[in-house]
Design a protein around this motif. Structure first.
Motif, PDB file in Angstrom:
ATOM      1  N   SER A  31       0.835  -1.207   0.000  1.00  0.00           N
ATOM      2  CA  SER A  31       0.000   0.000   0.000  1.00  0.00           C
ATOM      3  C   SER A  31       0.870   1.257   0.000  1.00  0.00           C
ATOM      4  O   SER A  31       0.594   2.222  -0.716  1.00  0.00           O
ATOM      5  N   VAL A  32       1.930   1.221   0.807  1.00  0.00           N
ATOM      6  CA  VAL A  32       2.838   2.380   0.854  1.00  0.00           C
ATOM      7  C   VAL A  32       3.510   2.555  -0.510  1.00  0.00           C
ATOM      8  O   VAL A  32       3.666   3.676  -1.000  1.00  0.00           O
ATOM      9  N   GLU A  33       3.867   1.434  -1.122  1.00  0.00           N
ATOM     10  CA  GLU A  33       4.517   1.499  -2.436  1.00  0.00           C
ATOM     11  C   GLU A  33       3.607   2.184  -3.457  1.00  0.00           C
ATOM     12  O   GLU A  33       4.060   2.974  -4.287  1.00  0.00           O
ATOM     13  N   ALA A  34       2.305   1.900  -3.348  1.00  0.00           N
ATOM     14  CA  ALA A  34       1.339   2.513  -4.268  1.00  0.00           C
ATOM     15  C   ALA A  34       1.264   4.029  -4.078  1.00  0.00           C
ATOM     16  O   ALA A  34       0.902   4.764  -4.985  1.00  0.00           O
ATOM     17  N   MET A  35       1.598   4.497  -2.881  1.00  0.00           N
ATOM     18  CA  MET A  35       1.561   5.942  -2.602  1.00  0.00           C
ATOM     19  C   MET A  35       2.924   6.592  -2.817  1.00  0.00           C
ATOM     20  O   MET A  35       3.056   7.806  -2.715  1.00  0.00           O
ATOM     21  N   ARG A  36       3.934   5.776  -3.047  1.00  0.00           N
ATOM     22  CA  ARG A  36       5.320   6.226  -2.972  1.00  0.00           C
ATOM     23  C   ARG A  36       5.644   7.429  -3.867  1.00  0.00           C
ATOM     24  O   ARG A  36       6.238   8.410  -3.401  1.00  0.00           O
ATOM     25  N   ALA A  37       5.225   7.378  -5.117  1.00  0.00           N
ATOM     26  CA  ALA A  37       5.598   8.449  -6.051  1.00  0.00           C
ATOM     27  C   ALA A  37       5.061   9.792  -5.555  1.00  0.00           C
ATOM     28  O   ALA A  37       5.788  10.795  -5.515  1.00  0.00           O
TER      29      ALA A  37
END
Ligand SMILES: [Zn+2]
Length: 402
Positions: free
Chosen positions: A143-149
């Motif tokens: 989930s954090v990766e999906a928000m990362r950018a």
């Protein structure tokens, strides 16, 4: 609204003047940033009134917080989003953010929350069964990766806070989380390794108490009793003299396991008749013939229901909750009692009965009224709450966190 601040005039012996002044400055930075964090938008004059610091001290502190990138000025006349207030000019900089992570038996929710409690983004991942600690960390990390950018481009993320429905010690290890089936797991350390940032974990009810005292219905309360009801569990959070009560091992506030009826229903803890075994949405759902009702749906359902079996069970649970509340109020002497989740629904359908429970005092203490409120933050509660754990160090010493 008040806070502790120090003027510093005439308190420092010459030999330690520099360190004392530095300490006072840092405490005052903390007081000013904490006020802006919970109040949202304030003028320099309002900050001066609340902290009892003089204008030039406030000007210096604000300049330092702006320099640190923690506070920003609104252009004069900018809309403040609040009705009926004059135009104000200082806000916490919500580009300074924390990740908020919540694990429940049926979902993992990750949110990005800015200073001041602004929810920038959220992602909920439903699970078909309670995730293992390892699986939970995988879900949270993706989930954090999906928000990362977006995070990397727009925000300065200082850490993460994690809410667990169970006993969590000061190191972020879970002793036991019955509804998740977790035992003795260093979950904060696992998540920290995966995310590459500091993670602070805590009990979800304690976090709820903290969030309601900072942003919600109990804003500014120095003594707060918070009870949150989930499907099969009740968690308690206590703020006493302005501080979250932790106890020897950090597990204080397990009010859901207060024994109400020694001959009652078997509880997950092994005892009989605990509050959470007796007051439970899990007991009501079969009678309603519906499952997985959220708080809003439940409000509607219990508002219109006429089925005698349902009404009897609601009345029985309200009676049990009343007994528990009377005991808690006598034990902790709060100024405000906040009920959230399922218990907030019960408060809405039986306000009179429950109000009576907190009004009664065995020794007849007069003139003292206890506020009994339903949690205000509702779905925002567990988004802004865990982030508070991550913001704690920054709020305590704004100049010390780079
Ligand atoms: Zn129990």
């Amino acid at each position: 609204m008040s806070t502790t601040a120090f003027d510093g005039a005439g308190v420092s012996p010459p030999s330690t003047a520099r360190t004392t002044n530095d300490l006072i400055r840092r405490q005052n930075l903390s007081a000013v940033l904490s006020l802006l964090h919970s109040e949202g938008t304030l003028s320099r004059t309002q900050l001066g009134t609340s902290t009892r610091l003089n204008r030039s001290t406030i000007t210096g502190l604000v300049a330092e917080l702006i320099e640190l990138g923690l506070v920003r000025e609104l252009p004069a006349g900018a809309p403040t989003g609040r009705v009926g207030r004059p135009t104000l000019d200082l806000q916490p900089d919500d580009r300074v953010a924390a990740l908020s992570v919540r694990v429940e038996p049926q979902a993992v929710t990750v949110a990005l929350v800015g200073l001041g409690g602004t929810v920038h983004a959220r992602l909920r991942h439903d699970t078909s069964r309670p995730p293992t600690p390892r699986r939970f960390v995988q879900i949270a990390a993706s989930s954090v990766e999906a928000m990362r950018a977006d995070m990397d481009r727009h925000y300065r993320v200082i850490g993460a806070g994690l809410a667990v429905p169970g006993l969590v010690n000061a190191n972020g290890s879970v002793l036991v989380a019955p509804t998740l089936g977790w035992r003795r797991d260093p979950v904060a350390a696992r998540l920290s390794d995966e995310l590459g940032m500091p993670v602070t974990a805590g009990n979800d009810a304690s976090i709820g108490a903290l969030a309601e005292s900072r942003f919600g219905v109990a804003r500014g309360a120095r003594n707060l009793l918070y009870l949150g009801g989930a499907l099969h569990s009740i968690g308690g959070g206590l703020i006493i003299d302005g501080t979250l009560l932790r106890g020897t091992s950090g597990y204080a506030g397990e009010l859901g396991h207060t024994v109400i009826d020694p001959r009652g229903r078997r509880c997950v803890c092994g005892r009989k008749g605990c509050l959470e075994a007796e007051v439970s949405l899990g007991l009501l759902e079969p009678l309603l013939g519906r499952r997985k009702l959220d708080e809003d749906e439940l409000d509607v359902e219990l508002g219109v229901v006429r089925d005698p079996a349902v009404l009897r069970e609601v009345a029985r649970q309200v009676d049990v909750l009343s007994t528990a509340l009377t005991n808690f109020v006598n034990a902790f002497s709060p100024e405000t009692v906040v009920l959230s989740g399922y218990l907030g629904v019960l408060l809405s359908v039986s306000r009179e009965r429950l109000a009576e429970a907190v009004r009664v005092h065995p020794l007849g203490a007069e003139g003292r009224t206890i506020r009994l409120e339903r949690a205000h933050l509702r779905s925002r509660l567990m988004l802004v709450g865990p982030a508070e754990l991550a913001f704690a160090a920054l709020l305590a010493d704004p100049a010390g966190v780079r």
